[in-house]
Design an enzyme around this catalytic site. Structure first.
Site, PDB file in Angstrom:
ATOM      1  N   LYS A 266       9.932 -28.860  12.961  1.00 17.41           N
ATOM      2  CA  LYS A 266       8.991 -28.413  11.920  1.00 17.41           C
ATOM      3  C   LYS A 266       8.225 -27.181  12.404  1.00 17.41           C
ATOM      4  O   LYS A 266       8.025 -26.224  11.659  1.00 17.41           O
ATOM      5  CB  LYS A 266       8.032 -29.562  11.562  1.00 17.41           C
ATOM      6  CG  LYS A 266       8.745 -30.676  10.814  1.00 17.41           C
ATOM      7  CD  LYS A 266       7.944 -31.961  10.717  1.00 17.41           C
ATOM      8  CE  LYS A 266       8.863 -33.071  10.205  1.00 17.41           C
ATOM      9  NZ  LYS A 266       8.257 -34.404  10.265  1.00 17.41           N
TER      10      LYS A 266
ATOM     11  N   GLN B 219       3.266 -38.041  11.682  1.00 22.08           N
ATOM     12  CA  GLN B 219       4.645 -38.178  12.158  1.00 22.08           C
ATOM     13  C   GLN B 219       4.961 -39.657  12.380  1.00 22.08           C
ATOM     14  O   GLN B 219       4.279 -40.340  13.135  1.00 22.08           O
ATOM     15  CB  GLN B 219       4.835 -37.373  13.457  1.00 22.08           C
ATOM     16  CG  GLN B 219       6.269 -37.331  13.938  1.00 22.08           C
ATOM     17  CD  GLN B 219       7.227 -36.651  12.943  1.00 22.08           C
ATOM     18  OE1 GLN B 219       6.904 -35.650  12.326  1.00 22.08           O
ATOM     19  NE2 GLN B 219       8.416 -37.218  12.781  1.00 22.08           N
TER      20      GLN B 219
ATOM     21  N   ASP C 227       3.929 -34.931   2.565  1.00 23.02           N
ATOM     22  CA  ASP C 227       5.039 -35.876   2.735  1.00 23.02           C
ATOM     23  C   ASP C 227       5.183 -36.782   1.507  1.00 23.02           C
ATOM     24  O   ASP C 227       6.145 -37.547   1.415  1.00 23.02           O
ATOM     25  CB  ASP C 227       4.819 -36.755   3.979  1.00 23.02           C
ATOM     26  CG  ASP C 227       5.666 -36.296   5.164  1.00 23.02           C
ATOM     27  OD1 ASP C 227       6.564 -35.450   4.965  1.00 23.02           O
ATOM     28  OD2 ASP C 227       5.431 -36.788   6.281  1.00 23.02           O
TER      29      ASP C 227
END
Ligand code: NAP
Length: 259
Positions: free
Chosen positions: A45, A89, A112
């Site tokens: 990322k 994460q 997300d």
């Protein structure tokens, strides 16, 4: 023999659509504990944010004694004006639940798409739909079977596939007689994380097979599908690595940029 859907090439296409990137708020990643796979994913990322000139920051936390103090640190990070998107994460260390942390992320930064009523579609689900559309196959009326019901992949795909007028079946760890279901799939999407859970006998000729699963084994990264067997029967198939992975990172960037 099937055509291989090249996720890297498709991800390049998406990146080109995002360029030129205007001056924009950055991506903030909350990382808790040490997980070698997570370190690699966060690195991917970071690489793409750098390539697109999107600022990038990590809040690294070890497991804590004092949740109230840690909560303040996370809250301050989430509220930073220079960060347009915040992600946690996953997976988190055992005993730490994502919900408490997700609660601290403002809804307009939940890139997300994990919060209830989020306006973002999770990047992996967007990547799967992009891969399917890249085949040029009309999805209307097709039977789409999804393996895995996580918020990050399986669940958002239900709505996205219904919007394409697919008939959708979703399977999970309690599903009985999985082969009888997978054999009826025109489109099969596996997001389980168990290598070789789907073999060639479990699919029909002409299926479009999308492998979301990624497991690190001693022999390298493995998807959920027995690639060689399914490739003999499928019209289209995604590889692991080089399939949905690069598309996921590209669509995360799209989410950050509001595209
Ligand atoms: P997850 O939250 O662990 O979900 C796994 C799902 O698989 C659960 O719904 C589980 O059912 C289901 N399952 C387990 N055993 C099964 C079986 N025998 N038959 C059918 N379903 C079964 O994982 P996730 O976050 O969705 O990720 C899934 C996989 O995709 C992992 O390998 C992950 O690394 C990978 N992934 C890849 C990308 C990418 O960019 N390519 C992105 C995200 C995730 P229950 O709900 O009943 O437990």
């Amino acid at each position: 023999m099937s055509q291989i859907i090249d996720g890297k090439k498709l991800a390049e296409e998406i990146k080109e659509q995002l360029r030129p990137v205007p001056h924009h708020g950055g991506l903030g990643v909350i990382m808790i504990g040490e997980n070698p796979a997570s370190t690699i994913y966060v690195g991917q990322k970071e690489k793409l944010t750098k390539e697109l000139n999107i600022p990038f920051e990590v809040l690294k936390l070890t497991e804590w004694d004092d949740w109230l103090e840690t909560k303040e640190d996370i809250k301050d990070f989430c509220e930073r004006k220079d960060l347009a998107g915040i992600i946690v994460q996953l997976p988190l260390p055992p005993g730490i639940h994502a919900e408490g942390i997700l609660d601290l992320i403002p809804i307009d930064k939940d890139v997300d798409g994990l919060k209830k009523c989020s306006s973002f579609i999770p990047a992996t689900a967007r990547g799967v739909m992009y891969a399917l559309k890249s085949t040029g196959t009309l999805m209307t009326g097709k039977h789409a079977v999804i393996l895995g019901r996580s918020k990050l992949v399986g669940r958002p795909l239900i709505d996205l596939l219904l919007a394409e007028n697919c008939t959708v079946t979703i399977a999970h760890s309690y599903t009985q007689d999985l082969p009888s279901i997978t054999k009826t799939a025109d489109i099969l999407i596996s997001a389980v994380g168990k290598p070789s859970i789907v073999n060639g006998d479990m699919v029909k000729e002409g299926v479009i097979a999308i492998d979301v699963g990624i497991t690190r084994t001693e022999a390298g990264l493995k998807g959920d599908l027995v690639f060689d067997e399914i490739a003999k029967k499928a019209n289209f198939i995604t590889p692991v690595p080089g399939g949905i992975g690069p598309l996921t990172v590209a669509f995360l960037m799209a989410n950050i940029l509001g595209k």
